[in-house]
Design a protein around this motif. Sequence first.
Motif, PDB file in Angstrom:
ATOM      1  N   GLN A  20       0.842  -1.191   0.000  1.00 24.59           N
ATOM      2  CA  GLN A  20       0.000   0.000   0.000  1.00 24.59           C
ATOM      3  C   GLN A  20       0.883   1.249   0.000  1.00 24.59           C
ATOM      4  O   GLN A  20       1.959   1.267   0.591  1.00 24.59           O
ATOM      5  CB  GLN A  20      -0.900   0.024   1.246  1.00 24.59           C
ATOM      6  CG  GLN A  20      -1.877  -1.150   1.320  1.00 24.59           C
ATOM      7  CD  GLN A  20      -2.651  -1.152   2.637  1.00 24.59           C
ATOM      8  OE1 GLN A  20      -2.328  -0.408   3.565  1.00 24.59           O
ATOM      9  NE2 GLN A  20      -3.674  -1.988   2.714  1.00 24.59           N
ATOM     10  N   GLY A  21       0.401   2.279  -0.667  1.00 23.92           N
ATOM     11  CA  GLY A  21       1.088   3.569  -0.634  1.00 23.92           C
ATOM     12  C   GLY A  21       2.399   3.606  -1.371  1.00 23.92           C
ATOM     13  O   GLY A  21       3.253   4.444  -1.066  1.00 23.92           O
ATOM     14  N   LEU A  22       2.572   2.756  -2.394  1.00 21.66           N
ATOM     15  CA  LEU A  22       3.833   2.724  -3.136  1.00 21.66           C
ATOM     16  C   LEU A  22       3.555   2.467  -4.616  1.00 21.66           C
ATOM     17  O   LEU A  22       2.876   1.498  -4.972  1.00 21.66           O
ATOM     18  CB  LEU A  22       4.751   1.628  -2.593  1.00 21.66           C
ATOM     19  CG  LEU A  22       6.128   1.496  -3.259  1.00 21.66           C
ATOM     20  CD1 LEU A  22       6.961   2.759  -3.097  1.00 21.66           C
ATOM     21  CD2 LEU A  22       6.885   0.292  -2.696  1.00 21.66           C
ATOM     22  N   ARG A  23       4.055   3.348  -5.465  1.00 21.06           N
ATOM     23  CA  ARG A  23       3.964   3.179  -6.917  1.00 21.06           C
ATOM     24  C   ARG A  23       5.343   3.327  -7.542  1.00 21.06           C
ATOM     25  O   ARG A  23       6.233   3.951  -6.963  1.00 21.06           O
ATOM     26  CB  ARG A  23       3.032   4.217  -7.553  1.00 21.06           C
ATOM     27  CG  ARG A  23       1.585   4.040  -7.182  1.00 21.06           C
ATOM     28  CD  ARG A  23       0.678   4.980  -7.958  1.00 21.06           C
ATOM     29  NE  ARG A  23      -0.460   5.330  -7.149  1.00 21.06           N
ATOM     30  CZ  ARG A  23      -1.731   5.148  -7.495  1.00 21.06           C
ATOM     31  NH1 ARG A  23      -2.020   4.622  -8.657  1.00 21.06           N
ATOM     32  NH2 ARG A  23      -2.708   5.507  -6.692  1.00 21.06           N
ATOM     33  N   VAL A  24       5.464   2.796  -8.739  1.00 14.94           N
ATOM     34  CA  VAL A  24       6.668   2.990  -9.548  1.00 14.94           C
ATOM     35  C   VAL A  24       6.225   3.650 -10.852  1.00 14.94           C
ATOM     36  O   VAL A  24       5.276   3.195 -11.507  1.00 14.94           O
ATOM     37  CB  VAL A  24       7.392   1.672  -9.841  1.00 14.94           C
ATOM     38  CG1 VAL A  24       8.653   1.928 -10.663  1.00 14.94           C
ATOM     39  CG2 VAL A  24       7.744   0.956  -8.541  1.00 14.94           C
ATOM     40  N   VAL A  25       6.898   4.729 -11.217  1.00 16.21           N
ATOM     41  CA  VAL A  25       6.515   5.499 -12.405  1.00 16.21           C
ATOM     42  C   VAL A  25       7.784   5.876 -13.168  1.00 16.21           C
ATOM     43  O   VAL A  25       8.402   6.904 -12.903  1.00 16.21           O
ATOM     44  CB  VAL A  25       5.720   6.768 -12.021  1.00 16.21           C
ATOM     45  CG1 VAL A  25       5.277   7.512 -13.278  1.00 16.21           C
ATOM     46  CG2 VAL A  25       4.519   6.422 -11.151  1.00 16.21           C
ATOM     47  N   ASP A  26       8.197   5.033 -14.082  1.00 17.23           N
ATOM     48  CA  ASP A  26       9.353   5.305 -14.947  1.00 17.23           C
ATOM     49  C   ASP A  26       9.455   4.179 -15.952  1.00 17.23           C
ATOM     50  O   ASP A  26       8.549   3.345 -16.064  1.00 17.23           O
ATOM     51  CB  ASP A  26      10.648   5.481 -14.130  1.00 17.23           C
ATOM     52  CG  ASP A  26      10.910   4.339 -13.160  1.00 17.23           C
ATOM     53  OD1 ASP A  26      10.689   3.172 -13.537  1.00 17.23           O
ATOM     54  OD2 ASP A  26      11.336   4.604 -12.022  1.00 17.23           O
ATOM     55  N   ALA A  27      10.559   4.092 -16.685  1.00 16.40           N
ATOM     56  CA  ALA A  27      10.705   3.086 -17.735  1.00 16.40           C
ATOM     57  C   ALA A  27      10.746   1.667 -17.196  1.00 16.40           C
ATOM     58  O   ALA A  27      10.557   0.711 -17.955  1.00 16.40           O
ATOM     59  CB  ALA A  27      11.966   3.363 -18.560  1.00 16.40           C
ATOM     60  N   SER A  28      10.967   1.498 -15.897  1.00 19.42           N
ATOM     61  CA  SER A  28      11.025   0.150 -15.347  1.00 19.42           C
ATOM     62  C   SER A  28       9.689  -0.573 -15.436  1.00 19.42           C
ATOM     63  O   SER A  28       9.640  -1.800 -15.417  1.00 19.42           O
ATOM     64  CB  SER A  28      11.513   0.180 -13.895  1.00 19.42           C
ATOM     65  OG  SER A  28      10.584   0.824 -13.053  1.00 19.42           O
TER      66      SER A  28
END
Length: 568
Positions: A497-505
């Motif tokens: 919860q409360g964690l995102r990844v936003v990039d080319a990965s």
Amino acid sequence: MLESVDYVVVGGGSAGCVMANRLSENGKYSVCLLEAGPADRNLWIHIPIGYGKTMFNPRLNWGFYTDPDHNMLDRRIYWPRGKTLGGSSSINGLIYIRGQKEDYDHWEALGNPGWSWEACLPYFRKLENNDLGAGPTHGTEGPLNATSIPKRHELVDALIGAANSLGIPTRKDFNTGDQRGVGYYQLTTRNGRRCSTAVAYLNPARQRPNLRIETEAQAMKILFRGKKATGVQYRQHGKIKTLNVNREVILCSGALQSPQLLQLSGIGNPDHLSPLGIPVVHTLNGVGENLQDHLQFRLIYEVNKPITTNDLLRSWSGRAKMGLQWALLRGGPLAIGINQGALFCNALSESDARPDVQFHFGTLSADMAGGQVHDFSGCTFSVCQLRPESRGYLRIRSTDPFEAPAMQPNYLSTDLDRRTAIAGVRLTRKLADAPPLQSLMKGEVKPGRDVRSDDEILHFCRENGATIFHPSGTAKMGPADDPMAVVDHRLAVRGLQGLRVVDASIMPALVSGNTNVPVVMVAERAAAFVLEDAQAGEHAFGVEVPALAGLKEGSVEHPTVAASLQDD
């Protein structure tokens, strides 16, 4: 610094600047952007051709190296990544490319609803200010400029003619979803200056009282309470600091450092983390896996007329002319960069619905990107396979957050990739031998015409191949039944919860072209997801969040260019 903020964005690069802008835009939420590098004050960042000066600058560039790759004769490949506000968008080749329509349809077909070309197109239009004008596939109201190259070049025109003679059509616009063709690239420039995401997105947001920007602040670890991300530990100016988060931690550190930070925080494969003594917070075996990159092969040709950028750079008068053109008119070679000529076509199979190779045609020549130009009139054909099958991995070596992780690309590890590499070199020679380009080519310098057989060409590719700077896929988006998926279709880390990844990965498969503009699109979409979720939560609890003030104190202010640009 305030003890907590609503959102902390880790990484002030291509995606992080977008997130910082969009999440602070409505004034409701406090946002802190953490960037490990310095502010983007260096003059060479802002001059488009200046990435030759930032390519090896340790102040602005992480300067990573892969592990020795057996497929590349055990060479360690240099992987530059941006280390400043704007990230790699501050040091890249400025190429404005979205990729093929089928790339995004494929993402959706892999189990990621809402990621088709048609679903992504509104966000591509939203992000851009395209000088081709508004239309079904283009926008003109966005922050990021897409600028057409204003002046034609004899060499690029000859390339277009040569490609036409081989049946490849001329294309003015490579960003409609169909890239097949030859022409001039569009660039992320504005009035002769680089338009990084720091310029396009962060500069307009700097004065907002609810946005704080911390530079030279390198994240060390994500903090958790159970399965919920509660903050970030980071080092700034030699001090270890902690920032608590009320809503979400958003990783925008790129395909190399987002998975590194996940692993350091106990998110990943227990077989990799436990031997290092890292307590496993959550098992996600796909963290750091699925590493993909575009591998380029640079063929160098000597030109029989003094019309190349080499000729300008080698003389005092030529350099002075270039400098004056840029200083007075924001024009000339300094305002364009190096790679002007674009070519997307099929080297291996004409029956493939999508082009399988991309060319970056440069009007100068050097042994490597950002290297010293040759002492002859030269040009470069850089060819890469668009959708490689080879997969590598990224894994931390220790618990030290300041030690670079192990990076193994496994280039050319499949038969298709090897055959496409050979076909790409052979196609390059066909172009160089075709009129009208043939009349300008004095000779092939590298690899040289004595390299003829498939085995000899493949050896050249292994010995000289290098990244074209598009590592991706190491925290891939995928459905719940994909054991290697790290994030869901809204880019939230699965099981946490409360964690995102936003990039080319997050890319499940590499797009057919340069990755910068697709990453900006991903960030625009992610910002919409975050704000939708925040609004849904507020409605569920019947609360309205007031605008927050006071965050601005102590934040990094962007200096005026005239007063503060300096050569670090």
